[in-house]
Design a protein around this motif. Structure first.
Motif, PDB file in Angstrom:
ATOM      1  N   GLU A  83       0.811  -1.215   0.000  1.00 12.15           N
ATOM      2  CA  GLU A  83       0.000   0.000   0.000  1.00 12.15           C
ATOM      3  C   GLU A  83       0.845   1.267   0.000  1.00 12.15           C
ATOM      4  OE1 GLU A  83       0.596  -1.425   4.190  1.00 12.15           O
ATOM      5  OE2 GLU A  83       0.001  -2.322   2.287  1.00 12.15           O
ATOM      6  N   ASN A  84       2.141   1.137   0.261  1.00 12.10           N
ATOM      7  CA  ASN A  84       3.025   2.304   0.280  1.00 12.10           C
ATOM      8  C   ASN A  84       3.825   2.462  -1.011  1.00 12.10           C
ATOM      9  OD1 ASN A  84       2.370   3.020   3.006  1.00 12.10           O
ATOM     10  ND2 ASN A  84       3.651   1.318   3.693  1.00 12.10           N
ATOM     11  N   SER A  85       3.547   1.652  -2.018  1.00  7.90           N
ATOM     12  CA  SER A  85       4.352   1.681  -3.239  1.00  7.90           C
ATOM     13  C   SER A  85       3.463   1.591  -4.477  1.00  7.90           C
ATOM     14  CB  SER A  85       5.377   0.533  -3.226  1.00  7.90           C
ATOM     15  OG  SER A  85       6.194   0.583  -4.370  1.00  7.90           O
ATOM     16  N   VAL A 119      -8.921  -1.574  -6.192  1.00  6.48           N
ATOM     17  CA  VAL A 119      -7.707  -1.364  -5.391  1.00  6.48           C
ATOM     18  C   VAL A 119      -7.708   0.032  -4.778  1.00  6.48           C
ATOM     19  CG1 VAL A 119      -5.189  -1.251  -5.441  1.00  6.48           C
ATOM     20  CG2 VAL A 119      -6.369  -3.048  -6.714  1.00  6.48           C
ATOM     21  N   THR A 120      -8.137   1.031  -5.545  1.00  9.17           N
ATOM     22  CA  THR A 120      -8.228   2.390  -5.001  1.00  9.17           C
ATOM     23  C   THR A 120      -9.156   2.433  -3.795  1.00  9.17           C
ATOM     24  OG1 THR A 120      -7.783   3.418  -7.151  1.00  9.17           O
ATOM     25  CG2 THR A 120      -8.911   4.762  -5.514  1.00  9.17           C
ATOM     26  N   ASN A 121     -10.289   1.749  -3.898  1.00  8.26           N
ATOM     27  CA  ASN A 121     -11.238   1.722  -2.784  1.00  8.26           C
ATOM     28  C   ASN A 121     -10.621   1.059  -1.559  1.00  8.26           C
ATOM     29  OD1 ASN A 121     -13.719   1.140  -1.172  1.00  8.26           O
ATOM     30  ND2 ASN A 121     -14.712   1.947  -2.998  1.00  8.26           N
ATOM     31  N   ALA A 122      -9.880  -0.040  -1.777  1.00  4.20           N
ATOM     32  CA  ALA A 122      -9.250  -0.738  -0.655  1.00  4.20           C
ATOM     33  C   ALA A 122      -8.172   0.120  -0.004  1.00  4.20           C
ATOM     34  CB  ALA A 122      -8.652  -2.060  -1.138  1.00  4.20           C
ATOM     35  N   VAL A 123      -7.414   0.855  -0.821  1.00 10.42           N
ATOM     36  CA  VAL A 123      -6.356   1.714  -0.284  1.00 10.42           C
ATOM     37  C   VAL A 123      -6.946   2.876   0.507  1.00 10.42           C
ATOM     38  CG1 VAL A 123      -4.505   3.311  -0.916  1.00 10.42           C
ATOM     39  CG2 VAL A 123      -4.678   1.092  -2.058  1.00 10.42           C
ATOM     40  N   ASN A 124      -7.982   3.511  -0.046  1.00  5.60           N
ATOM     41  CA  ASN A 124      -8.539   4.717   0.572  1.00  5.60           C
ATOM     42  C   ASN A 124      -9.479   4.433   1.737  1.00  5.60           C
ATOM     43  OD1 ASN A 124      -7.158   6.291  -1.265  1.00  5.60           O
ATOM     44  ND2 ASN A 124      -8.897   6.507  -2.666  1.00  5.60           N
ATOM     45  N   HIS A 125     -10.181   3.311   1.686  1.00  7.52           N
ATOM     46  CA  HIS A 125     -11.220   3.059   2.686  1.00  7.52           C
ATOM     47  C   HIS A 125     -11.067   1.728   3.414  1.00  7.52           C
ATOM     48  CE1 HIS A 125     -13.173   6.519   0.891  1.00  7.52           C
ATOM     49  NE2 HIS A 125     -13.160   5.923  -0.289  1.00  7.52           N
ATOM     50  N   GLY A 126     -10.103   0.904   3.013  1.00  2.26           N
ATOM     51  CA  GLY A 126      -9.889  -0.381   3.664  1.00  2.26           C
ATOM     52  C   GLY A 126      -8.689  -0.335   4.589  1.00  2.26           C
ATOM     53  N   GLU A 157     -15.444  -3.293   6.825  1.00  2.00           N
ATOM     54  CA  GLU A 157     -16.421  -2.344   6.298  1.00  2.00           C
ATOM     55  C   GLU A 157     -16.586  -2.526   4.789  1.00  2.00           C
ATOM     56  OE1 GLU A 157     -18.294  -0.369   8.107  1.00  2.00           O
ATOM     57  OE2 GLU A 157     -17.318  -1.156   9.904  1.00  2.00           O
ATOM     58  N   PRO A 158     -17.818  -2.574   4.285  1.00  5.67           N
ATOM     59  CA  PRO A 158     -18.027  -2.737   2.841  1.00  5.67           C
ATOM     60  C   PRO A 158     -17.601  -1.491   2.082  1.00  5.67           C
ATOM     61  CG  PRO A 158     -20.103  -2.285   3.941  1.00  5.67           C
ATOM     62  CD  PRO A 158     -19.085  -2.476   5.032  1.00  5.67           C
ATOM     63  N   PRO A 159     -17.360  -1.613   0.773  1.00  5.30           N
ATOM     64  CA  PRO A 159     -16.994  -0.440  -0.027  1.00  5.30           C
ATOM     65  C   PRO A 159     -18.076   0.630   0.044  1.00  5.30           C
ATOM     66  CG  PRO A 159     -16.658  -2.456  -1.274  1.00  5.30           C
ATOM     67  CD  PRO A 159     -17.390  -2.836  -0.030  1.00  5.30           C
ATOM     68  N   LEU A 160     -17.650   1.872  -0.057  1.00  3.72           N
ATOM     69  CA  LEU A 160     -18.598   2.981   0.001  1.00  3.72           C
ATOM     70  C   LEU A 160     -19.526   2.948  -1.205  1.00  3.72           C
ATOM     71  CD1 LEU A 160     -16.313   5.929   1.154  1.00  3.72           C
ATOM     72  CD2 LEU A 160     -17.951   4.632   2.520  1.00  3.72           C
ATOM     73  N   GLN A 161     -20.812   3.004  -0.934  1.00  2.69           N
ATOM     74  CA  GLN A 161     -21.818   3.076  -1.985  1.00  2.69           C
ATOM     75  C   GLN A 161     -22.524   4.416  -1.829  1.00  2.69           C
ATOM     76  OE1 GLN A 161     -22.390   0.756  -4.272  1.00  2.69           O
ATOM     77  NE2 GLN A 161     -21.420  -1.087  -3.496  1.00  2.69           N
ATOM     78  N   ARG A 162     -22.006   5.427  -2.523  1.00  3.14           N
ATOM     79  CA  ARG A 162     -22.596   6.755  -2.401  1.00  3.14           C
ATOM     80  C   ARG A 162     -22.784   7.366  -3.776  1.00  3.14           C
ATOM     81  NH1 ARG A 162     -18.191  10.656  -2.051  1.00  3.14           N
ATOM     82  NH2 ARG A 162     -16.179   9.590  -2.069  1.00  3.14           N
ATOM     83  N   ALA A 163     -23.630   8.374  -3.825  1.00  5.13           N
ATOM     84  CA  ALA A 163     -23.921   9.017  -5.099  1.00  5.13           C
ATOM     85  C   ALA A 163     -22.693   9.769  -5.598  1.00  5.13           C
ATOM     86  CB  ALA A 163     -25.090   9.982  -4.937  1.00  5.13           C
ATOM     87  N   PRO A 164     -22.364   9.641  -6.884  1.00  6.33           N
ATOM     88  CA  PRO A 164     -21.219  10.365  -7.433  1.00  6.33           C
ATOM     89  C   PRO A 164     -21.397  11.867  -7.284  1.00  6.33           C
ATOM     90  CG  PRO A 164     -21.978   8.667  -8.952  1.00  6.33           C
ATOM     91  CD  PRO A 164     -23.020   8.790  -7.879  1.00  6.33           C
ATOM     92  N   GLY A 165     -20.287  12.553  -7.033  1.00  6.91           N
ATOM     93  CA  GLY A 165     -20.327  14.003  -6.894  1.00  6.91           C
ATOM     94  C   GLY A 165     -18.970  14.592  -7.181  1.00  6.91           C
ATOM     95  N   GLY A 169     -16.813   9.261  -5.533  1.00  4.75           N
ATOM     96  CA  GLY A 169     -17.958   8.386  -5.369  1.00  4.75           C
ATOM     97  C   GLY A 169     -18.310   7.602  -6.615  1.00  4.75           C
ATOM     98  N   PHE A 170     -17.462   7.702  -7.651  1.00 10.61           N
ATOM     99  CA  PHE A 170     -17.762   7.020  -8.905  1.00 10.61           C
ATOM    100  C   PHE A 170     -17.278   5.570  -8.919  1.00 10.61           C
ATOM    101  CE2 PHE A 170     -17.689  11.504  -9.962  1.00 10.61           C
ATOM    102  CZ  PHE A 170     -18.784  11.647 -10.801  1.00 10.61           C
ATOM    103  N   GLY A 171     -16.382   5.202  -8.002  1.00  6.54           N
ATOM    104  CA  GLY A 171     -15.696   3.920  -8.065  1.00  6.54           C
ATOM    105  C   GLY A 171     -16.588   2.712  -8.227  1.00  6.54           C
ATOM    106  N   MET A 172     -17.453   2.449  -7.249  1.00  6.16           N
ATOM    107  CA  MET A 172     -18.287   1.257  -7.304  1.00  6.16           C
ATOM    108  C   MET A 172     -19.355   1.372  -8.384  1.00  6.16           C
ATOM    109  SD  MET A 172     -16.800  -0.712  -5.322  1.00  6.16           S
ATOM    110  CE  MET A 172     -17.962  -2.062  -5.531  1.00  6.16           C
ATOM    111  N   THR A 173     -19.759   2.608  -8.712  1.00  7.47           N
ATOM    112  CA  THR A 173     -20.691   2.791  -9.821  1.00  7.47           C
ATOM    113  C   THR A 173     -20.051   2.333 -11.127  1.00  7.47           C
ATOM    114  OG1 THR A 173     -21.723   4.682  -8.710  1.00  7.47           O
ATOM    115  CG2 THR A 173     -22.076   4.474 -11.085  1.00  7.47           C
ATOM    116  N   VAL A 174     -18.788   2.677 -11.311  1.00  6.60           N
ATOM    117  CA  VAL A 174     -18.056   2.250 -12.506  1.00  6.60           C
ATOM    118  C   VAL A 174     -17.924   0.729 -12.533  1.00  6.60           C
ATOM    119  CG1 VAL A 174     -15.808   2.292 -13.648  1.00  6.60           C
ATOM    120  CG2 VAL A 174     -16.785   4.410 -12.752  1.00  6.60           C
TER     121      VAL A 174
END
Length: 204
Positions: A83-85, A119-126, A157-165, A169-174
């Motif tokens: 996660e650091n590289s 992977v971005t979601n796991a790095v930022n929120h996991g 914690e599950p991945p964030l499921q939020r409205a894109p803005g 918030g686009f990650g899981m929507t994509v």
């Protein structure tokens, strides 16, 4: 520039291992990263078995029991991402290399997009450690093969499921636009699974 993670063949999943040896207890150490197998109480002659990979662990348990472990024919690889590289870039390169090696370049664009977002979601929120798995899944009854991408991290914690803005918030929507997504919590975090159909076929 980050190094490509070494491709590590891993044919056996945790679910498959539990099915093969239903009375054993399996877990992965958070600090050591080692997989452990604890035999049931009715086998007092056997001791705790540890290995860095599930494949090796399955082989060691099977050897202790005098049993063979069938190897799935479908290709499957896993990588431990640092996660650091630059983990997103490293994950994309690893997936691209594997798809090239398997002659599955037709999935390249979709797979790299899904890999980036998961992977971005796991790095930022996991939470670390983060493991990326790529596998070819062949359904029964002659259905078309599908590509499986899994990202496991230590946060339940599950991945964030939020409205894109404007703030993202686009990650899981994509990801949902490319794949059928499921989330499997477990004792050492969670695994987010994305199953990609043949390119050109919409996700169900």
């Amino acid at each position: 520039m980050p190094e490509r993670p070494a491709i590590r063949e891993q044919s056996v999943t945790l679910d498959e291992l539990t099915g093969l040896f239903p009375h054993w207890t399996f877990w992965r150490g958070r600090s050591t990263g080692l997989w452990s197998a604890l035999p049931p109480r009715d086998l007092p002659a056997l001791r705790l078995i540890q290995s860095p990979t599930l494949d090796d662990l399955a082989a060691l348990v099977a050897k202790a029991l005098g049993r063979p472990v069938p190897a799935p024919a479908a290709p499957r690889v896993s990588w431990r991402l640092d996660e650091n590289s630059w983990p997103v870039r490293a994950g994309r390169r690893a997936v691209a290399d594997a798809l090239d090696m398997w002659k599955l370049e037709r999935w390249r664009d979709d797979a790299l997009t899904v890999t980036s977002e998961l992977v971005t979601n796991a790095v930022n929120h996991g939470a670390p450690p983060i493991t990326l798995t790529l596998a070819l899944v062949t359904p029964e009854y002659g259905a078309e093969p599908e590509l499986l991408i899994e990202v496991t991290d230590a946060s339940p914690e599950p991945p964030l499921q939020r409205a894109p803005g404007d703030d993202g918030g686009f990650g899981m929507t994509v990801v949902n636009g490319f794949a059928n997504v499921s989330i499997a919590p477990h004792g050492h975090g969670k695994t987010v699974r994305a199953l990609l159909p043949e390119p050109g076929t919409p996700a169900a």
